[in-house]
Each structure stands twice: as structure tokens, then as C-alpha cells.
Design a protein around this motif. Structure first.
Motif, mmCIF file in Angstrom:
data_model
loop_
_atom_site.group_PDB
_atom_site.id
_atom_site.type_symbol
_atom_site.label_atom_id
_atom_site.label_comp_id
_atom_site.label_asym_id
_atom_site.label_seq_id
_atom_site.Cartn_x
_atom_site.Cartn_y
_atom_site.Cartn_z
ATOM 1 N N UNK A 48 5.078 -6.924 11.713
ATOM 2 C CA UNK A 48 4.366 -6.870 10.437
ATOM 3 C C UNK A 48 5.319 -7.126 9.271
ATOM 4 N N UNK A 49 6.601 -6.870 9.490
ATOM 5 C CA UNK A 49 7.597 -7.135 8.448
ATOM 6 C C UNK A 49 7.865 -8.621 8.270
ATOM 7 N N UNK A 50 7.406 -9.430 9.208
ATOM 8 C CA UNK A 50 7.652 -10.868 9.142
ATOM 9 C C UNK A 50 6.707 -11.600 8.201
ATOM 10 N N UNK A 98 -0.480 -11.248 11.234
ATOM 11 C CA UNK A 98 -1.679 -10.907 10.463
ATOM 12 C C UNK A 98 -2.537 -9.881 11.193
ATOM 13 N N UNK A 99 -2.644 -10.025 12.508
ATOM 14 C CA UNK A 99 -3.426 -9.091 13.316
ATOM 15 C C UNK A 99 -2.890 -7.671 13.154
ATOM 16 N N UNK A 152 3.042 -4.410 1.539
ATOM 17 C CA UNK A 152 1.867 -4.042 2.325
ATOM 18 C C UNK A 152 0.623 -3.930 1.454
ATOM 19 N N UNK A 153 0.762 -3.371 0.268
ATOM 20 C CA UNK A 153 -0.400 -3.168 -0.605
ATOM 21 C C UNK A 153 -1.078 -4.488 -0.959
ATOM 22 N N UNK A 154 -0.299 -5.530 -1.178
ATOM 23 C CA UNK A 154 -0.854 -6.830 -1.564
ATOM 24 C C UNK A 154 -1.336 -7.603 -0.345
ATOM 25 N N UNK A 155 -0.508 -7.674 0.690
ATOM 26 C CA UNK A 155 -0.885 -8.473 1.866
ATOM 27 C C UNK A 155 -2.066 -7.864 2.602
ATOM 28 N N UNK A 156 -2.093 -6.547 2.718
ATOM 29 C CA UNK A 156 -3.204 -5.896 3.409
ATOM 30 C C UNK A 156 -4.522 -6.185 2.702
ATOM 31 N N UNK A 157 -4.518 -6.058 1.378
ATOM 32 C CA UNK A 157 -5.752 -6.293 0.616
ATOM 33 C C UNK A 157 -6.185 -7.753 0.678
ATOM 34 N N UNK A 158 -5.250 -8.673 0.534
ATOM 35 C CA UNK A 158 -5.637 -10.087 0.534
ATOM 36 C C UNK A 158 -6.107 -10.543 1.920
#
Length: 189
Positions: A48-50, A98-99, A152-158
């Protein structure tokens, strides 16, 4: 992330060479189990860090996954790995990243998450009545840097907001994972 990716590739290459030496003595299901236990687990560790890393790093990890698929299927290096990955039901590295992020997001929204994750994943609440208010969306935080865009806050939401509504409204984690993998499988292949 270059150093982390290089160490992962080095370890996976070592184990792939060792598995290749004994692969002719193993039936295909056993090879799959061994590769999943040793190689795939290393590729998925902290992947997930990638998110947002360079395409070169992702391509290097994808080559390892392709090599593992060829080893299981006893296919030559000249063959394309895409049909092999499809037959093994493996998602490409980009989709795996992404998964994992989306599974973390689902757990943060539905299970009893730690407080720090609840603060990062905020439901979208418009200031006035809109049709999108009932779409189970998340608020995308604004950032000014590339590193902020990969948080995480931005990528998770988008990523969450781009999912179909059927997947976002799943009531348990198992069905969410199944639908999400099917969704990414359609996109990737």
C-alpha cells in the motif's frame, strides 16, 4: 521506495531461482502454493506504500510477478505473461496496491477502526442537498504537494469515490473483496 523495491526484488529473485531448481518435481498446485507463500506474500508486504511510486519501481515488481507466473505455468520467457496472470487469477501489481488501499478503507469505514483511521476517512457531507449525498462517497482532502497527494487520506478517498456504487454498498468484507477483485480483474484484463 527504490531501496525497498530493490530489496524485495533481490529476495524474490533468490527464492524464484531456488523454486525453479525443484519445480520439475512439483505438480502445478504445489508450485502455486509455494510461490504464493514465498513470492506473492513478499510482493504484497507493505505494498500500500507503493501508491504513487515511480512507474519504474512498479514495472520491476511486475517483472517478478510475471516470472513467478511463467515458473508455475512452465512457460518460456518469450511468452506474454498477461494470459498466464489471467489464468492464475492474479491481479497486476498496480491493481494489488489499489486493492489493498481499498480494503483498508472499507475496514476503516465499517469495522471498529482505530481512531487515527477514522480521522483520515471522512464521509462526504455536502453543504446543501445534492443527489451525490447518498452515493456513499468520501471527502477528498486538498493538498499542495506530491507527497500529500500520496497520503492515505487522499488516495483512499479518491480511489473509493471512483468505485461503482454496488461495491461501495457491500455489507460484509468478504463480498466487498470478491466484488472488488472482479472489478479490478475487468479493468486489468
Amino acid at each position: 521506495m527504490k531501496k525497498q523495491v530493490s530489496q524485495t526484488i533481490s529476495a524474490c529473485s533468490f527464492y524464484l531461482r531456488n523454486i525453479n531448481q525443484i519445480s520439475r518435481f512439483l505438480p502445478r498446485p504445489t508450485k502455486e502454493r509455494v510461490v504464493n507463500a514465498i513470492i506473492t506474500s513478499r510482493l504484497d508486504y507493505c505494498n500500500a506504500l507503493l501508491y504513487g511510486t515511480s512507474a519504474v519501481n512498479i514495472a520491476r515488481l511486475q517483472r517478478i510477478q510475471n516470472t513467478a507466473a511463467r515458473l508455475i505455468m512452465r512457460s518460456p520467457r518469450s511468452d506474454s505473461a498477461t494470459p498466464l496472470l489471467r489464468e492464475l487469477n492474479w491481479l497486476p501489481i498496480v491493481c494489488r496496491v489499489d486493492f489493498k488501499l481499498l480494503v483498508f478503507t472499507y475496514k476503516a469505514m465499517h469495522n471498529d477502526p482505530p481512531v487515527y483511521l477514522c480521522e483520515l476517512v471522512c464521509p462526504y457531507q455536502p453543504t446543501r442537498t445534492l443527489r451525490s449525498a447518498n452515493n456513499n462517497m468520501l471527502e477528498v482532502k486538498r493538498t499542495r504537494t506530491k507527497a500529500g497527494d500520496c497520503s492515505f487520506a487522499v488516495t483512499a478517498a479518491s480511489l473509493w469515490n471512483n468505485l461503482p456504487t454496488v461495491i461501495k454498498t457491500c455489507d460484509n468484507l468478504t463480498s466487498f473483496k470478491r466484488l472488488l477483485k472482479t472489478h479490478f480483474f475487468r479493468i486489468a484484463y
